[in-house]
Design a protein around this motif. Structure first.
Motif, PDB file in Angstrom:
ATOM      1  N   ASP A  77       0.862  -1.309   0.036  1.00 25.28           N
ATOM      2  CA  ASP A  77      -0.041   0.011  -0.143  1.00 25.28           C
ATOM      3  C   ASP A  77       0.902   1.616  -0.137  1.00 25.28           C
ATOM      4  O   ASP A  77       2.125   1.285   0.397  1.00 25.28           O
ATOM      5  N   GLY A  78       0.283   2.484  -0.450  1.00 23.64           N
ATOM      6  CA  GLY A  78       0.805   3.576  -0.558  1.00 23.64           C
ATOM      7  C   GLY A  78       0.117   4.789  -0.072  1.00 23.64           C
ATOM      8  O   GLY A  78      -1.090   4.619   0.394  1.00 23.64           O
ATOM      9  N   LEU A  79       0.794   5.779   0.333  1.00 14.84           N
ATOM     10  CA  LEU A  79       0.103   6.837   1.179  1.00 14.84           C
ATOM     11  C   LEU A  79      -0.198   7.943  -0.174  1.00 14.84           C
ATOM     12  O   LEU A  79       0.676   8.538  -0.839  1.00 14.84           O
ATOM     13  N   VAL A  80      -1.723   8.369   0.090  1.00 12.53           N
ATOM     14  CA  VAL A  80      -1.839   9.311  -0.814  1.00 12.53           C
ATOM     15  C   VAL A  80      -2.048  10.510   0.212  1.00 12.53           C
ATOM     16  O   VAL A  80      -2.882  10.670   1.159  1.00 12.53           O
ATOM     17  N   HIS A  81      -1.034  11.594   0.158  1.00 16.95           N
ATOM     18  CA  HIS A  81      -1.020  12.730   1.270  1.00 16.95           C
ATOM     19  C   HIS A  81      -2.326  13.505   0.812  1.00 16.95           C
ATOM     20  O   HIS A  81      -2.731  13.461  -0.089  1.00 16.95           O
ATOM     21  N   ILE A  82      -2.770  14.204   2.237  1.00 20.13           N
ATOM     22  CA  ILE A  82      -3.773  15.202   1.973  1.00 20.13           C
ATOM     23  C   ILE A  82      -3.875  16.121   0.814  1.00 20.13           C
ATOM     24  O   ILE A  82      -5.026  16.279   0.093  1.00 20.13           O
ATOM     25  N   SER A  83      -2.692  16.625   0.490  1.00 23.96           N
ATOM     26  CA  SER A  83      -2.569  17.394  -0.479  1.00 23.96           C
ATOM     27  C   SER A  83      -2.499  16.851  -1.846  1.00 23.96           C
ATOM     28  O   SER A  83      -2.876  17.655  -2.942  1.00 23.96           O
ATOM     29  N   GLU A  84      -2.709  15.484  -2.004  1.00 22.97           N
ATOM     30  CA  GLU A  84      -2.936  14.779  -3.337  1.00 22.97           C
ATOM     31  C   GLU A  84      -3.996  14.233  -3.298  1.00 22.97           C
ATOM     32  O   GLU A  84      -4.432  13.485  -4.339  1.00 22.97           O
ATOM     33  N   ILE A  85      -5.237  14.362  -2.550  1.00 25.74           N
ATOM     34  CA  ILE A  85      -6.321  14.103  -2.718  1.00 25.74           C
ATOM     35  C   ILE A  85      -7.121  14.761  -3.908  1.00 25.74           C
ATOM     36  O   ILE A  85      -7.724  14.203  -4.732  1.00 25.74           O
ATOM     37  N   SER A  86      -6.996  16.052  -3.540  1.00 31.06           N
ATOM     38  CA  SER A  86      -8.206  16.792  -4.719  1.00 31.06           C
ATOM     39  C   SER A  86      -7.518  18.092  -4.980  1.00 31.06           C
ATOM     40  O   SER A  86      -6.518  18.771  -4.100  1.00 31.06           O
TER      41      SER A  86
END
Ligand code: F3S
Length: 650
Positions: A571-580
């Protein structure tokens, strides 16, 4: 031992007549009775006749008064004349068959026909016949005699009555070749042939043959010859006293025959002696005896057994075995040696009544008692369920296993055990009451302990071992590794996150596990399942490329972002800044655990097992959906992002 007496053994018709006549004469006159030559070729019979008053003379001239018995062999014609001249009464016992030959010889002589007698020149019968043709006959006993014979015209060939057919045919053919106008009269007595055939028939079946008759009796010697051809053990005796009785103990079948001159009483003595031997070898039976017998026949409903008694024994099917369902032929075979109990020495028809079952049961009971005393394990076949437990068959003996002793583990339905054979231990034994109580539980407990010991001595940390999943709990799986249960913790089941062990394992699964740790004292074994599969991160650089777009499942949401699983273990991390593109206070506003999303792989750090992902760069349509959801979700109403993302990825 079986005794077979040949038919037609002993006195022939002619000899019997001569003996009977002589006995009557001796009975009537008591003295001055003579026989011209021994009445028969049997010393014992002669001795007996002498005791009764018969004297043997060689010549008519030997006496001047009295009565002379002419034996069945007959005498030369001049004997009649001499006796007449001396006024001696002749009691003529010439056999009618011999008389016929004598008359034939006389007739030929009167008509100047050459008489040839095939026979022994020294035999009284041959001498007698020759005397009826003026002692002019040619007597032929072998091929040399034929060669020495002159070529003759007008010949009549006759045979000594005890001659063999083979010899007569051979010699008469040679005589015929050497003479003209030959009449061949086969005068061989049928009584001889019949006796010889009977002898052959018996000799073929017998282990030993007894031939009774004088050592000088030609017909007896012929019987000896025939017997030897078909039987390896031939005893030629004149009297019963000459029999080597010890020899006969080992023979199963003994044949008896006797020559034409053998008196009936001598034959009977031999038969009686052999029957005594037979009886000596027989057991005496009483009710309640246990004896060994040999199975002779196996029928559907009964078995016949030879118990070396004067009568055979019968075992009914009910008394053959405790297993009344089994076929008799599956229990015993012809020739089997078995122990039997005598229930009765006579069933009313002369047969002995036997039981094999009762002997077997007694033996089984004794064996079970020994097993009980020694604490041995016995095989118990479950044949029924009763109140409080199961009944078992112990080789025909009934036993009982209480429900509490049936197994170490819980058995819900005892009926499932019917038909099964359980290794059990006898815990109560009362022979007199036929009460046998068993425990399978004790055996199982012992087996388990020994299995455990064996397993503990064979396992070590880091070892791969096969096991069977026995039980699942919310914290892991208990796996039997051959007698002891090890625990595979939920975190050791898979490289990916597992909520419940049932997601990856089922009870009964047979799998390979790795022993992670063990503590024999506490009887604990830690097992790993996932360790036996490659870690997905090891192959991540081959399977995933930076900047590529892939799908994944949201598995965790944190304040600073969300973890998306691309496959179990990665699994990998989607940083909050990379969500939308739009501002999001918390990832949970727009994302939900379990949802599938498209992500762009921003970077991969295989060593650290980390991956940076972006949702907003993955798909414009998905972005739009998130934005819309974000703006309409201020009051926490309306469709969830999951619903809309679900719509998008349908
Ligand atoms: Fe007569 Fe034949 Fe006997 S010829 S004496 S019946 S063997």
């Amino acid at each position: 031992m079986e005794i077979i007496v040949a038919k037609n053994s002993g006195f022939c018709f002619g000899v019997k007549e001569a003996i009977n006549t002589t006995m009557n004469v001796l009975d009537e006159y008591k003295e001055d009775i003579y026989s011209l030559g021994p009445l028969i070729h049997n010393n014992q019979a002669i001795e007996r006749l002498e005791e009764l008053g018969l004297s043997v003379i060689d010549n008519v001239d030997d006496i001047n008064y009295g009565k002379i018995i002419i034996r069945s062999h007959g005498v030369p014609l001049d004997v009649y004349k001499i006796a007449e001249d001396k006024d001696i009464e002749l009691i003529d016992c010439t056999c009618p068959f011999v008389r016929k030959i004598q008359k034939k010889a006389r007739d030929c002589y009167d008509r100047s026909i050459n008489v040839v007698i095939i026979g022994d020149p020294n035999h009284p019968e041959v001498i007698g016949i020759n005397g009826w043709c003026g002692d002019s006959a040619y007597i032929i006993n072998n091929e040399e005699d034929v060669e020495a014979m002159p070529e003759l015209e007008n010949v009549c060939v006759v045979a000594q009555t005890t001659m063999t057919s083979e010899k007569f045919n051979n010699l008469s053919k040679l005589i015929d070749n050497k003479s003209t106008n030959t009449e061949i009269c086969n005068t061989i007595c049928n009584a001889t042939k019949v006796r010889q055939n009977s002898c052959e028939e018996v000799a073929k079946k017998a282990d030993a043959m007894i031939v009774i008759g004088g050592y000088h009796s030609s017909n007896t010697q012929k019987l000896v010859e025939i017997s030897k051809k078909y039987c390896g053990n031939v005893y030629h005796v004149e009297t019963v006293d000459e029999l080597p009785m010890d020899d006969f103990k080992d023979y199963e079948t003994v044949g008896i025959t006797a020559g034409a001159s053998t008196p009936t009483w001598i034959i009977e003595e031999v038969i009686n002696k052999m029957e005594e031997l037979l009886e000596d070898g027989m057991v005496s039976l009483d009710k309640g005896d246990i004896v060994e017998g040999e199975v002779i026949t196996v029928g559907e409903e009964e078995v016949v057994v030879n118990v070396n008694y004067k009568a055979d024994g019968i075992i009914s099917k009910e008394e053959l075995s405790s297993d009344t369902e089994a076929d008799t032929k599956d229990i015993v075979s012809v020739g089997d040696k078995i122990d039997v109990l005598v229930l009765d020495t006579n069933d009313g028809e002369g047969n002995v009544v036997l039981s094999k079952k009762q002997v077997d049961n007694e033996k089984t009971l004794n064996d079970l008692e020994t097993s009980y005393e020694n604490g041995e394990v016995v095989s118990a076949k479950v044949n029924g369920v009763v109140k409080g437990g199961v009944t078992v068959n112990l080789n025909g003996i009934r036993g009982f296993i209480p429900a509490s002793q049936v197994s170490n583990s819980f058995i819900k339905d005892l009926e499932t055990l019917v038909g099964e054979t359980l290794d059990s231990k006898i815990i109560e034994f009362d022979k007199s009451k036929n009460n046998i109580v068993l425990s399978r539980k004790e055996v199982e407990a012992k087996e388990d302990a020994s299995n455990k010991e064996k397993v503990w001595s064979n396992i070590k940390k880091g070892q791969k071992i096969k096991g069977e999943v026995k039980r699942l709990t919310n914290f892991g799986a208990f796996i039997d590794i051959g007698g002891i249960d090890g625990l595979a913790h939920i975190s050791e089941l898979s490289w990916s996150r597992v909520e419940n062990p049932s997601e990856v394992l089922n009870v009964g699964d047979e799998i390979e596990v790795l022993i992670l740790n063990l503590d024999e004292e506490k009887e604990r074994v830690s097992l790993g399942v996932k360790q036996l599969t490659p870690h997905p991160w090891d192959e991540v650089e081959e399977n995933y490329k930076e900047q590529s777009i892939v799908e994944g499942k949201i598995v965790r949401i944190l304040d600073f972002g969300a973890f998306v699983e691309l496959e179990p273990g990665i699994d990998g991390l989607v940083h909050i800044s990379e969500i939308s593109d739009v501002h999001i206070e918390e990832p949970g506003e727009v994302l939900k655990v379990g949802e599938t999303v498209k992500v762009k792989i921003l970077n991969i750090d295989a060593d650290e097992r980390k991956m940076g992902l972006s949702i907003k760069e993955a798909d414009p349509v998905q972005n739009e959906a998130i934005k819309k959801y974000s703006s309409s979700n201020d009051d926490d109403e309306g469709p969830t992002i999951g619903d809309r993302l679900g719509d998008i990825f349908k």
